[in-house]
Design an enzyme around this catalytic site. Sequence first.
Site, mmCIF file in Angstrom:
data_model
loop_
_atom_site.group_PDB
_atom_site.id
_atom_site.type_symbol
_atom_site.label_atom_id
_atom_site.label_comp_id
_atom_site.label_asym_id
_atom_site.label_seq_id
_atom_site.Cartn_x
_atom_site.Cartn_y
_atom_site.Cartn_z
ATOM 1 N N ARG A 34 0.818 -1.212 0.000
ATOM 2 C CA ARG A 34 0.000 0.000 0.000
ATOM 3 C C ARG A 34 0.856 1.268 0.000
ATOM 4 O O ARG A 34 0.521 2.250 -0.660
ATOM 5 C CB ARG A 34 -0.931 -0.005 1.219
ATOM 6 C CG ARG A 34 -1.898 1.146 1.199
ATOM 7 C CD ARG A 34 -3.069 0.980 2.137
ATOM 8 N NE ARG A 34 -4.195 1.765 1.654
ATOM 9 C CZ ARG A 34 -4.815 2.685 2.388
ATOM 10 N NH1 ARG A 34 -4.425 2.920 3.620
ATOM 11 N NH2 ARG A 34 -5.829 3.357 1.896
ATOM 12 N N HIS A 90 -6.145 -5.925 -2.640
ATOM 13 C CA HIS A 90 -6.961 -6.070 -1.431
ATOM 14 C C HIS A 90 -7.234 -7.535 -1.080
ATOM 15 O O HIS A 90 -8.006 -7.809 -0.176
ATOM 16 C CB HIS A 90 -8.266 -5.278 -1.572
ATOM 17 C CG HIS A 90 -8.064 -3.792 -1.592
ATOM 18 N ND1 HIS A 90 -9.068 -2.896 -1.843
ATOM 19 C CD2 HIS A 90 -6.945 -3.034 -1.391
ATOM 20 C CE1 HIS A 90 -8.589 -1.654 -1.800
ATOM 21 N NE2 HIS A 90 -7.299 -1.720 -1.529
#
Length: 335
Positions: free
Chosen positions: A66, A197
């Site tokens: 991320r 994700h």
Amino acid sequence: MASSEGLTLHCLILALFIAFSKVHASDPPLTLDYYKSNCPTVLDIIRKEMECAVLSNPRNAALILRLHFHDCFVQGCDGSVLLDDTITLQGEKKAPNNVNALKGFRIIDKIKNVLESECPGIVSCADILTVAARDAVLLVGGPYWDVPLGRKDSKTAGYALTETNLPTADEGLLSIIPKFIHQGLSVADMVALSGAHTIGKARCVNFRKRIYGDFVATAGLNPLSQHYLSNLKSVCPPIKGSDNNESAMDYFSPNLFDNSYYQILLRGEGLINSDQELYSSVFAVETRKLVAKYAENLFAFFEQFSESMVKLGNITNPETYVNGEVRRNCRFVNT
Ligand code: HEM
Ligand SMILES: *[C@@H]1O[C@H](CO)[C@@H](O)[C@H](O)[C@H]1NC(C)=O
Ligand SMILES: *[C@@H]1O[C@H](CO)[C@@H](O)[C@H](O)[C@H]1NC(C)=O
């Protein structure tokens, strides 16, 4: 007179050219063997440090992945996200879209320390983060891809750009797509990259609206998803104090980089709104097909994800070509 107008026009055209070529990584191209002669062990060092980090806690893979994404979407992959606030520099870490939501900085510090003793002043923080993100994916079961190298670190950060460029959980498809297009990425890149994700967690503040909102509408009333929903509601009650309570985005295999994220979207059980939008939005014509394809075909997902990650890593900050550096400490611009 005429020649000065000519010059002005020439400059204008040049300026426009620079402005429009901003997101395309043409200028000094990145290369696979960038550190071959002056830091040949760089990839081994980063791999070894990432192995330790991910072995000690698989969540670390998600944190680093991320960080790389948030680096690249704000003035290009230039290590700007790693900068701490100082008297003269406002970093990106405390921006609303990043605060309490970015971790893993100490892993990058550790890698940088080792590299500074092995090949001082050679490897940029932006390259470290790009390679570390690739290794993170690989170490939790995802695909391998070669990482082009040669990025320079920025001397500035983009606090304001975090607001305009970074997609957020409550956004719909029609406002998220332009954010990817703006970076030179396609709708297919967006759907594949969202597959990140399949690892990591979201905080209650980012999925509360969803679980008390349209979750039932997309997931239906079958007992399994009802059970999942009631778990989510106990982790994320409708009170402020629970904002930082976390839940895995892929409840099926939270620490494995696979395609179960897409299978969850097919069942309408996506945790955050922006994810479920890829399948359930009324505008999700093209994206829905891609979600179904990746849910069915792990190999197709891995192939597109690898290609899209190279494209993400190719977003450059042209400013760093003329005014970039190799930071000695990833948190601070060199003095
Ligand atoms: C499509 C638009 C995207 C949106 C709206 C979005 C939004 C979010 C949100 C809201 C979270 C939870 C953060 C928190 O609650 O603290 C999250 C986590 C995460 N995102 Fe995204 N994201 C997007 C795309 C991406 C991309 C392209 C990547 C990487 C390639 C990525 C990688 C991750 C990872 C690995 C996590 C888990 C972090 C952790 O475990 O702490 N995301 N994202
Ligand atoms: C990324 O950039 C490198 C060199 O700058 C280039 O060779 C490669 O084709 C680019 N890859 C993608 C997928 O854009
Ligand atoms: C956070 O989640 C736990 C369950 O995992 C729950 O017991 C607790 O009440 C939650 N905290 C808050 C402040 O809601």
